[in-house]
Design an enzyme around this catalytic site. Structure first.
Site, PDB file in Angstrom:
ATOM      1  N   LEU A   1      43.502  21.484  41.483  1.00  0.00           N
ATOM      2  CA  LEU A   1      44.619  22.217  40.888  1.00  0.00           C
ATOM      3  C   LEU A   1      45.187  23.076  42.009  1.00  0.00           C
ATOM      4  O   LEU A   1      44.432  23.583  42.850  1.00  0.00           O
ATOM      5  CB  LEU A   1      44.120  23.113  39.748  1.00  0.00           C
ATOM      6  CG  LEU A   1      43.748  22.420  38.427  1.00  0.00           C
ATOM      7  CD1 LEU A   1      43.099  23.414  37.465  1.00  0.00           C
ATOM      8  CD2 LEU A   1      44.981  21.806  37.775  1.00  0.00           C
ATOM      9  N   ASP A   2      46.504  23.243  42.039  1.00  0.00           N
ATOM     10  CA  ASP A   2      47.133  24.033  43.100  1.00  0.00           C
ATOM     11  C   ASP A   2      46.625  25.476  43.079  1.00  0.00           C
ATOM     12  O   ASP A   2      46.127  25.959  42.052  1.00  0.00           O
ATOM     13  CB  ASP A   2      48.659  24.052  42.909  1.00  0.00           C
ATOM     14  CG  ASP A   2      49.267  22.669  43.080  1.00  0.00           C
ATOM     15  OD1 ASP A   2      48.653  21.832  43.749  1.00  0.00           O
ATOM     16  OD2 ASP A   2      50.368  22.449  42.530  1.00  0.00           O
ATOM     17  N   LEU A   3      46.878  26.161  44.191  1.00  0.00           N
ATOM     18  CA  LEU A   3      46.503  27.582  44.322  1.00  0.00           C
ATOM     19  C   LEU A   3      47.013  28.413  43.142  1.00  0.00           C
ATOM     20  O   LEU A   3      46.289  29.229  42.575  1.00  0.00           O
ATOM     21  CB  LEU A   3      47.103  28.114  45.644  1.00  0.00           C
ATOM     22  CG  LEU A   3      46.965  29.591  45.930  1.00  0.00           C
ATOM     23  CD1 LEU A   3      45.505  29.966  46.178  1.00  0.00           C
ATOM     24  CD2 LEU A   3      47.812  29.995  47.144  1.00  0.00           C
TER      25      LEU A   3
ATOM     26  N   LYS B   1      54.702  19.555  39.159  1.00  0.00           N
ATOM     27  CA  LYS B   1      55.785  20.377  39.737  1.00  0.00           C
ATOM     28  C   LYS B   1      56.917  19.479  40.234  1.00  0.00           C
ATOM     29  O   LYS B   1      58.094  19.785  40.038  1.00  0.00           O
ATOM     30  CB  LYS B   1      55.244  21.206  40.898  1.00  0.00           C
ATOM     31  CG  LYS B   1      54.349  22.341  40.449  1.00  0.00           C
ATOM     32  CD  LYS B   1      53.832  23.089  41.655  1.00  0.00           C
ATOM     33  CE  LYS B   1      52.875  24.179  41.230  1.00  0.00           C
ATOM     34  NZ  LYS B   1      52.074  24.669  42.348  1.00  0.00           N
TER      35      LYS B   1
END
Ligand code: URA
Length: 253
Positions: free
Chosen positions: A117-119, A203
């Site tokens: 999962l992204d930051l 995104k």
């Protein structure tokens, strides 16, 4: 081939021995498979019967992953409610990693994220020492469903559902995304379900729709949903029944 960097913690075993166990064949038959060039480990050809493998190594016969049946009984599978602001990596120079949240877990260095999962993203993250399980959850061809709650900066266009269900093409991707499910929850809020797991997938899909994602939370994987009482930063072990839910198809959105 695997190097055991933690002798005394993780036990490296001879490849022919592990193959014999996994395939229920003799060690000499296992050795013959290796000599015939039919075995690879972590996608590199195996060369010798005495090569060492670790429990999380991925072993392939003729390019098919051999299920790590023996690992299943001993593996550790955790779910973490990943908070935003930490990275899904074993180590990072800039940011805290998800490992920082695994307080009091022995041999944390043996555990790895099943996908990233992204930051700035949060929510359900599976962390395990079972490499075959990581592969099952993340390999695009396994098509495991991942469902996200998305909030955007501007209203989501009315044709979002049609476009996402058809599969959109992002300029930085060579191929179109696979069709995704979409359920509007409000002007700037939706649930979206994807089955690939490409870099910044959700995104980028919303970028194609003309919106920036300002909040991204993974709500479920397969039919396993983030429990409401698991606070951000908290984790717990999964039962084998819960692990099975990861591979079950959820009700359509
Ligand atoms: N899609 C994204 O864009 N980011 C994530 O972290 C997960 C899915």
């Amino acid at each position: 081939m695997a190097q055991n960097k933690n002798p005394g913690k993780v036990k490296a075993e001879r490849l022919d021995k592990i193959l014999a166990q996994l395939l229920d064949i003799s060690r000499s038959d296992a050795s013959a498979l290796i000599k015939a060039g039919r075995i690879s480990v972590n996608e590199e050809p195996a060369l010798k019967a005495q090569d060492k493998v670790l429990p999380h190594d991925l072993i392939y016969l003729d390019e098919e992953l051999i299920e790590a049946a023996s690992a299943a009984s001993q593996r550790r599978v955790l779910m973490l409610n990943k908070p935003a602001g930490c990275v899904c990596a074993d180590k990072d120079k800039l940011h805290p990693t998800v490992h920082n949240y695994l307080t009091d877990v022995p041999h944390r260095d043996e555990l790895h994220c099943a996908g990233r999962l992204d930051l700035d993203a949060c929510g359900l993250l599976i962390i395990t020492d079972d490499g075959a399980l990581i592969h099952e959850i993340t390999a695009p061809k396994k098509q495991v469903a991942k469902t996200y709650l998305v909030r955007t900066d501007v209203p989501i266009p009315e044709n979002a559902k049609t476009l996402l269900e058809r599969g959109v093409k992002h300029p930085e991707e060579r191929e179109r995304y696979r069709p995704a499910q979409f359920l509007s929850l409000g002007e700037k809020e939706a649930l979206v379900r994807v089955t690939e797991g490409r870099f910044h997938e959700v995104k980028r899909m919303f970028e194609v729709l003309g919106c920036s994602v300002v909040y991204l939370e993974r709500r479920s994987i397969g039919r396993l949903t983030l429990p409401e009482d698991l606070k951000a930063g908290a984790f717990r072990a999964l039962s084998e029944d819960e692990v099975s839910l990861l591979f079950e198809s959820p009700e359509p959105l």
